[in-house]
Design an enzyme around this catalytic site. Structure first.
Site, PDB file in Angstrom:
ATOM      1  N   GLY A   1      -6.259  -2.522   9.396  1.00 15.64           N
ATOM      2  CA  GLY A   1      -5.960  -3.946   9.499  1.00 15.64           C
ATOM      3  C   GLY A   1      -5.476  -4.463   8.168  1.00 15.64           C
TER       4      GLY A   1
ATOM      5  N   CYS B   1      -1.150  -6.020   5.215  1.00 18.57           N
ATOM      6  CA  CYS B   1      -0.036  -5.129   4.851  1.00 18.57           C
ATOM      7  C   CYS B   1       0.238  -4.050   5.896  1.00 18.57           C
ATOM      8  CB  CYS B   1      -0.331  -4.482   3.509  1.00 18.57           C
ATOM      9  SG  CYS B   1      -0.716  -5.695   2.248  1.00 18.57           S
TER      10      CYS B   1
HETATM   11  C1  UGA Z   1      -2.636  -1.673   1.158  1.00 20.35           C
HETATM   12  C2  UGA Z   1      -2.249  -0.487   0.257  1.00 20.35           C
HETATM   13  O1  UGA Z   1      -3.325   0.456   0.168  1.00 20.35           O
HETATM   14  C3  UGA Z   1      -1.887  -0.958  -1.146  1.00 20.35           C
HETATM   15  O2  UGA Z   1      -1.430   0.141  -1.927  1.00 20.35           O
HETATM   16  C4  UGA Z   1      -0.766  -2.009  -1.032  1.00 20.35           C
HETATM   17  O3  UGA Z   1      -0.401  -2.518  -2.295  1.00 20.35           O
HETATM   18  C5  UGA Z   1      -1.224  -3.144  -0.158  1.00 20.35           C
HETATM   19  O4  UGA Z   1      -1.570  -2.629   1.144  1.00 20.35           O
HETATM   20  C6  UGA Z   1      -0.073  -4.129  -0.057  1.00 20.35           C
HETATM   21  O5  UGA Z   1       0.980  -3.769   0.472  1.00 20.35           O
HETATM   22  O6  UGA Z   1      -0.166  -5.218  -0.629  1.00 20.35           O
HETATM   23  P1  UGA Z   1      -4.865  -3.129   1.539  1.00 20.35           P
HETATM   24  O7  UGA Z   1      -4.138  -3.820   2.649  1.00 20.35           O
HETATM   25  O8  UGA Z   1      -5.639  -3.922   0.561  1.00 20.35           O
HETATM   26  O9  UGA Z   1      -3.840  -2.244   0.643  1.00 20.35           O
HETATM   27  O10 UGA Z   1      -5.881  -2.165   2.256  1.00 20.35           O
HETATM   28  P2  UGA Z   1      -6.241  -0.593   2.244  1.00 20.35           P
HETATM   29  O11 UGA Z   1      -7.372  -0.336   1.344  1.00 20.35           O
HETATM   30  O12 UGA Z   1      -5.033   0.215   2.044  1.00 20.35           O
HETATM   31  O13 UGA Z   1      -6.766  -0.426   3.751  1.00 20.35           O
HETATM   32  C7  UGA Z   1      -5.903  -0.723   4.869  1.00 20.35           C
HETATM   33  C8  UGA Z   1      -6.628  -0.490   6.169  1.00 20.35           C
HETATM   34  O14 UGA Z   1      -6.835   0.908   6.403  1.00 20.35           O
HETATM   35  C9  UGA Z   1      -8.011  -1.127   6.231  1.00 20.35           C
HETATM   36  O15 UGA Z   1      -8.197  -1.671   7.522  1.00 20.35           O
HETATM   37  C10 UGA Z   1      -8.964   0.033   5.992  1.00 20.35           C
HETATM   38  O16 UGA Z   1     -10.238  -0.145   6.556  1.00 20.35           O
HETATM   39  C11 UGA Z   1      -8.212   1.154   6.686  1.00 20.35           C
HETATM   40  N1  UGA Z   1      -8.564   2.496   6.164  1.00 20.35           N
HETATM   41  C12 UGA Z   1      -8.184   2.858   4.910  1.00 20.35           C
HETATM   42  C13 UGA Z   1      -9.252   3.378   6.974  1.00 20.35           C
HETATM   43  O17 UGA Z   1      -9.611   3.060   8.134  1.00 20.35           O
HETATM   44  N2  UGA Z   1      -9.510   4.646   6.515  1.00 20.35           N
HETATM   45  C14 UGA Z   1      -9.153   5.041   5.266  1.00 20.35           C
HETATM   46  O18 UGA Z   1      -9.405   6.223   4.914  1.00 20.35           O
HETATM   47  C15 UGA Z   1      -8.473   4.129   4.449  1.00 20.35           C
END
Ligand code: UGA
Length: 446
Positions: A256, A259
């Site tokens: 979610g 981004c």
């Molecule tokens: C993401 C990217 O990781 C950043 O590098 C980027 O700068 C940012 O988008 C953006 O474009 O501004 P973010 O949206 O803060 O960052 O979140 P993430 O930590 O990447 O997680 C995204 C989603 O994937 C979350 O819902 C998280 O729970 C899920 N996720 C992530 C998982 O379910 N499993 C994982 O192993 C990693």
């Protein structure tokens, strides 16, 4: 250097406090008077670990100031555009706000000064910006410099980036791109300077690749459930291959945030617009949506009674831990799904409750995990807040009407849940950890 940051939102604020820590003077402009007033008095409008300290550091050093005045001072070297690019009605990121700000800055700044767009752009963004720039024969340089910061770790990601990527909007902007990139040299990360079209695709492809990795792990989790494997062991074994790597293979309730969902959806549309058949890129959004729908079905299967009329407590409303952001939060999608199946749903989150309530006015918001457990047939853990790994299940169990704990983040202690007399069902290990749910009985090796 004196930077003029336009937009005191998430990207703008983290960029501003990060730049002042690099020793630069930063003036932040926003049109929201309340926001500017609050920032001037040292109160951050966003929740982000470390932001308050960085803010007070910048204010007390005098390097960080906030203003409602949209006109950059004469001595500004670089204007950094950090305004939102929400998804427009066509499904693509909308460049309207960026174009407005860049168009204004092109008239306010002169050659020798630089405009840097840090907002996330659609793939056609660089071409539209080039058209805008070309209307000004005498103008400042125009660059793009996307960010790769994760919410919840944004300050750290600014200070220790994996790479810095700078794009020149037109070939004439090339020298300014190389000069601007030197600002980040002290961070010790690899620096890529290229044309803006390549850079915009680096940013989009990075997020889409990571969202595909998450969707892949989520599909493996359900496959593991169905065959009696443990997805945590599976992703560990997968991630040990250095060509794959362990990051972003943690299964959960789907991805979610502001981004991944937007960008996973837009890359397919962007390809289609250009007549490119890209079934792999187009499959990521449906995979994520299917996963969330299946989790609702899965909770229903394990419940041992009809979802209609059941009471389900949701732990975690933010799209991930350490943020109050609920945009495209899997919790909200799962809550909608459970409600559509007739369940009464309540939820708790350590910080995202008010935002969740605004996003879903029907949500019954509770003030603690104990309140969520009270009268619930099942508790579903959706966000990986560390505190949910240390819950006192012995205290929660007697408050519940039923006995199901469905852990979509694999964060709870199975022993603590079981010791409290509850049934622990973890995503991706469900069949090997408990009895086969009724509708699946006899469907495979149990
Ligand atoms: C993401 C990217 O990781 C950043 O590098 C980027 O700068 C940012 O988008 C953006 O474009 O501004 P973010 O949206 O803060 O960052 O979140 P993430 O930590 O990447 O997680 C995204 C989603 O994937 C979350 O819902 C998280 O729970 C899920 N996720 C992530 C998982 O379910 N499993 C994982 O192993 C990693």
């Amino acid at each position: 250097m004196h930077l003029f940051v336009v937009g005191a939102g998430y990207v703008g604020l983290v960029t501003a406090v990060g730049m002042q820590r690099l020793g630069h003077r930063v003036t932040v402009h926003d049109i929201d008077a309340g926001r500017i007033e609050s920032l001037t008095s040292g109160v951050s409008p966003i929740f982000e670990p470390g932001i308050d300290e960085a803010l007070s550091e910048g204010l007390s050093s005098g390097r960080l100031t906030f203003t409602l005045d949209p006109v950059p001072a004469q001595d500004v070297d670089v204007a950094v555009v950090c305004v939102p690019t929400p998804r427009g009605p066509d499904g693509l990121l909308d460049l309207g706000l960026v174009e407005g700000v860049v168009g204004r800055l092109l008239t306010q700044l002169s050659p020798g000064q630089t405009i840097v767009v840090r907002s996330t752009l659609p793939l056609h963004g660089p071409d539209q910006l080039a058209d805008l720039a070309n209307r000004h024969p005498v103008r400042p340089a125009l660059l793009i410099n996307p960010e790769f910061m994760r919410e919840g770790r944004a300050i750290q990601d600014f200070q220790t980036p994996s790479r810095v990527v700078v794009g020149a909007v037109t070939p004439e902007d090339g020298p300014a791109a190389s000069t601007y990139a030197t600002v980040f040299e002290s961070l010790g990360a690899p620096i890529v300077v290229a044309d803006a079209r390549s850079v915009v695709l680096i940013k989009l492809a990075s997020n889409v690749f990571l969202s595909a990795k998450v969707a892949f792990a989520d599909e493996l989790a359900r496959l593991s459930d169905a065959m009696g494997a443990d997805v945590m062991v599976v992703v560990e074994g997968l991630g040990l291959d250095p060509r794959i790597g362990p990051a972003f293979l943690q299964p959960g309730p789907g991805f979610g945030g502001s981004c991944f969902p937007d960008q996973a959806a837009s890359i397919g549309l962007e390809a289609e617009r250009r007549g490119i058949q890209a079934p792999l890129l187009a499959s990521i959004t449906p995979s994520n949506a299917r996963h969330q729908a299946e989790l609702v079905t899965e909770v229903g299967r394990w419940l041992g009674r009809d979802l209609a009329g059941s009471r389900i407590g949701i732990l975690g409303l933010a799209f991930k831990a350490n943020t109050d952001d609920v945009r495209e939060s899997p919790a909200l999608a799962i809550i909608r799904g459970l409600r559509a199946a007739g369940a009464e749903v309540s939820g708790y989150d350590p910080v995202a409750g008010p935002n969740a309530q605004r996003a879903d006015p029907e949500l019954v918001l509770r003030a603690s995990p104990a309140e969520v457990a009270s009268g619930a047939d099942a508790v579903v853990v959706v966000t990986e807040w560390a505190a949910f790994g240390e819950l006192d299940w012995a205290d929660l169990a007697p408050r519940m009407r039923g006995d199901l704990v469905y852990d979509a983040r694999r964060i709870c202690s199975p022993d603590a849940v079981a010791a409290a007399g509850l049934r622990y069902v973890p995503l991706g290990r469900a069949r090997s950890s408990g009895s086969v749910p009724p509708s699946r009985a006899g469907a495979g090796p149990g």
